[in-house]
Design a protein around this motif. Structure first.
Motif, PDB file in Angstrom:
ATOM      1  N   ALA A  26       2.213  -0.826   8.991  1.00 21.60           N
ATOM      2  CA  ALA A  26       3.268  -1.695   9.523  1.00 21.60           C
ATOM      3  C   ALA A  26       4.545  -0.903   9.758  1.00 21.60           C
ATOM      4  O   ALA A  26       5.226  -1.081  10.789  1.00 21.60           O
ATOM      5  CB  ALA A  26       3.530  -2.853   8.565  1.00 21.60           C
ATOM      6  N   ALA A  52       3.928  -5.933   4.269  1.00 21.37           N
ATOM      7  CA  ALA A  52       3.991  -4.686   5.017  1.00 21.37           C
ATOM      8  C   ALA A  52       3.356  -3.545   4.234  1.00 21.37           C
ATOM      9  O   ALA A  52       3.436  -3.497   3.005  1.00 21.37           O
ATOM     10  CB  ALA A  52       5.440  -4.339   5.334  1.00 21.37           C
ATOM     11  N   PHE A  90       1.211  -7.124  10.831  1.00 23.34           N
ATOM     12  CA  PHE A  90       2.270  -7.801  10.077  1.00 23.34           C
ATOM     13  C   PHE A  90       2.482  -9.176  10.688  1.00 23.34           C
ATOM     14  O   PHE A  90       2.625  -9.307  11.903  1.00 23.34           O
ATOM     15  CB  PHE A  90       3.566  -6.990  10.115  1.00 23.34           C
ATOM     16  CG  PHE A  90       4.691  -7.580   9.295  1.00 23.34           C
ATOM     17  CD1 PHE A  90       4.525  -7.835   7.944  1.00 23.34           C
ATOM     18  CD2 PHE A  90       5.905  -7.874   9.883  1.00 23.34           C
ATOM     19  CE1 PHE A  90       5.558  -8.381   7.187  1.00 23.34           C
ATOM     20  CE2 PHE A  90       6.955  -8.417   9.138  1.00 23.34           C
ATOM     21  CZ  PHE A  90       6.768  -8.668   7.786  1.00 23.34           C
ATOM     22  N   GLU A 111       8.190  -1.590   0.771  1.00 23.87           N
ATOM     23  CA  GLU A 111       8.196  -2.899   1.420  1.00 23.87           C
ATOM     24  C   GLU A 111       9.625  -3.378   1.696  1.00 23.87           C
ATOM     25  O   GLU A 111       9.911  -3.933   2.760  1.00 23.87           O
ATOM     26  CB  GLU A 111       7.468  -3.919   0.547  1.00 23.87           C
ATOM     27  CG  GLU A 111       5.957  -3.753   0.522  1.00 23.87           C
ATOM     28  CD  GLU A 111       5.283  -4.849  -0.293  1.00 23.87           C
ATOM     29  OE1 GLU A 111       4.941  -5.892   0.281  1.00 23.87           O
ATOM     30  OE2 GLU A 111       5.113  -4.653  -1.514  1.00 23.87           O
TER      31      GLU A 111
END
Length: 492
Positions: A205, A201, A280, A134
């Motif tokens: 994503a 995310a 996202f 992330e």
């Protein structure tokens, strides 16, 4: 991360009291003893996302790209130098750019902290991978947005531990920026799983963002957009963009194409707020206690002369607006007469509870407006509306553009057109003709979603599309805006 702040406040108060009693403190929080548990690292990750909920981030994200394209003009007298984007006479004192630049680097620093700490964490490997993935995604997101706005930028790949580390930053060449984007996103893809968790995310994503990075490189080279001479071959990157977009479009089922156009933009139920299109987005909640936790984005598009409470033709309730972004009538008129994205997603009339008409556009600053940002469950000025940063249909069109006039390319764009109530594209288009149609389709599909400016820049169309249109007289900042002067003054 508010948990951290509370602990720090308690610690500061403890130190104050302890000093008066001439006692030594026995515990304190530092980088070395905070990031040791999953809960603490989770707080750090959420702290990294939090930057994007700040009012000065969300409003400038929308202000810059929406006003610079042919979609809207700013309300007369609106502050923060927003009018400069409409005229393309952008100087290095523009407050929108100052706020966005500063907050993006704050976001980079927070992401870098998570990257560094998660790499050496000793807890559960799966959680470590998620947090690291992330943070790598967020580092790529901020660098990508910054380079799309400013071109060459200082790269930030480590957390700031000492004040001396912020001095002497040099702008990196575009080639180096894009190399880092590709590296970070490929690592994020390898670490993350597919997990739809509203506003955070995941693997999809990261794949979606990387497909847009590759498409930017390919199209900028193909159309000779300024600054991209270093790209070796457009077709190589069109192929890579197609492969990454295909992972999103064809090789997972958590995010899907929403056949209901209106549902994409509804925020009044959990299923629509975090709907199948939403790869996202910036998560905001009308029940939040402070601005940033909730959103006022809807008010930026609703005209200021609407009633305090009114209803759309289908009974959706809305409130009065600020009218920051005034829709351009020629842009609205450029939609096909049968296009549902004009007929169903743009509001031309409002009604009271009895069904009587109470508002129609009066001209000037009072124009039809998008219903993409309406929350019928608003609480005062608080809404759950938010920018849509990456959604499935965006990547479906990335796939179509990268594919070109293949069967897969036609199927992708025609899926978008069919939902909008339009006929399929006629087969037989050349590669340039097909890609031109996809780019135009993106202008309708992603209208008012802060995408159009970047499509015009990467395809070298700013002058040909915008010069002279609706009275625009283009000056500076056509392809890259100046880095804010305040940054140079603070950091020689």
């Amino acid at each position: 991360m508010k948990y951290i702040y509370k602990l720090l406040i308690v610690f500061a108060l403890t130190i104050s009291v302890s000093c008066s009693l001439e006692q030594e403190p026995t515990t304190f929080l530092s980088d070395n003893n905070f990031y040791n548990t999953p809960a603490e690292m989770e707080s750090a990750v959420l702290h990294a996302y939090e930057v994007m909920t700040y009012l000065d981030y969300t409003t400038t994200y929308m202000n810059i790209a929406t006003t610079a394209a042919e979609e809207t003009i700013p309300k007369e007298g609106e502050g923060l130098n927003i009018d400069q984007f409409d005229r393309f006479q952008v100087d290095n004192r523009n407050q929108n750019l100052e706020f966005f630049f500063r907050l993006s680097y704050i976001g980079l620093n927070r992401a870098n902290t998570v990257i560094e700490k998660s790499r050496v964490a000793t807890f559960n490997e799966e959680l470590k991978n998620r947090y690291l993935g992330e943070a790598l995604f967020l580092r790529a997101w901020h660098h990508f947005m910054l380079t799309k706005l400013f071109g060459e930028i200082p790269l930030k790949v480590s957390a700031v531990d000492e004040i001396s580390e912020v001095f002497g930053a040099k702008n990196a060449p575009l080639e180096d920026v894009y190399a880092l984007l590709i590296k970070d996103l490929n690592e994020a893809i390898s670490l993350l799983s597919v997990k739809r968790d509203g506003g955070r995310a995941d693997k999809v994503a990261a794949q979606a963002l990387l497909s847009k990075v590759y498409l930017t490189m390919a199209s900028a080279k193909n159309y000779s957009s300024p600054g991209f001479n270093w790209v070796s071959d457009a077709n190589t990157y069109y192929t890579l963009a197609s492969q990454l977009a295909s992972e999103v479009v064809n090789n997972q089922s958590v995010y899907t194409f929403d056949t209901n156009l209106l549902n994409i933009y509804r925020v009044d139920t959990p299923d629509t707020y975090n709907g199948p299109e939403h790869i996202f987005f910036i998560a905001q909640d009308r029940n939040g206690l402070q601005e940033g936790e909730y959103s006022k984005l809807s008010k930026y598009f609703i005209p200021a002369d609407t009633p305090a409470t009114s209803f759309t033709a289908d009974g959706t309730k809305l409130h009065i607006g600020y009218n920051v972004h005034v829709a351009e009538i020629p842009f609205l008129n450029s939609f096909d007469i049968k296009d549902k994205r004009r007929n169903d997603l743009v509001i031309d009339e409002l009604f009271d509870e009895s069904g009587a008409s109470v508002w129609t556009p009066a001209g000037g600053q009072s124009q039809p407006f998008t219903r993409k940002y309406i929350d019928p469950l608003f609480i005062g000025d608080n809404t759950s509306t938010h920018p849509y940063l990456l959604r499935f249909s965006d990547i479906l069109l990335v796939y179509a553009e990268a594919q070109g006039p293949t069967a897969a390319g036609y199927n992708a764009i025609n899926k978008i057109r069919q939902r909008a109530g339009l006929l399929d594209l006629t087969p037989g288009l050349s590669v340039p003709e097909f890609r031109e149609r996809v780019i135009k389709e993106r202008s309708f599909e992603l209208a008012f979603e802060a995408n159009r400016l970047y499509d015009l820049r990467r395809t070298n169309k700013v002058e040909s599309v915008l010069n002279g249109i609706y009275g625009k007289s283009l000056g500076s900042g056509l392809y890259f805006y100046p880095i804010p002067a305040i940054e140079g003054e603070l950091n020689k």
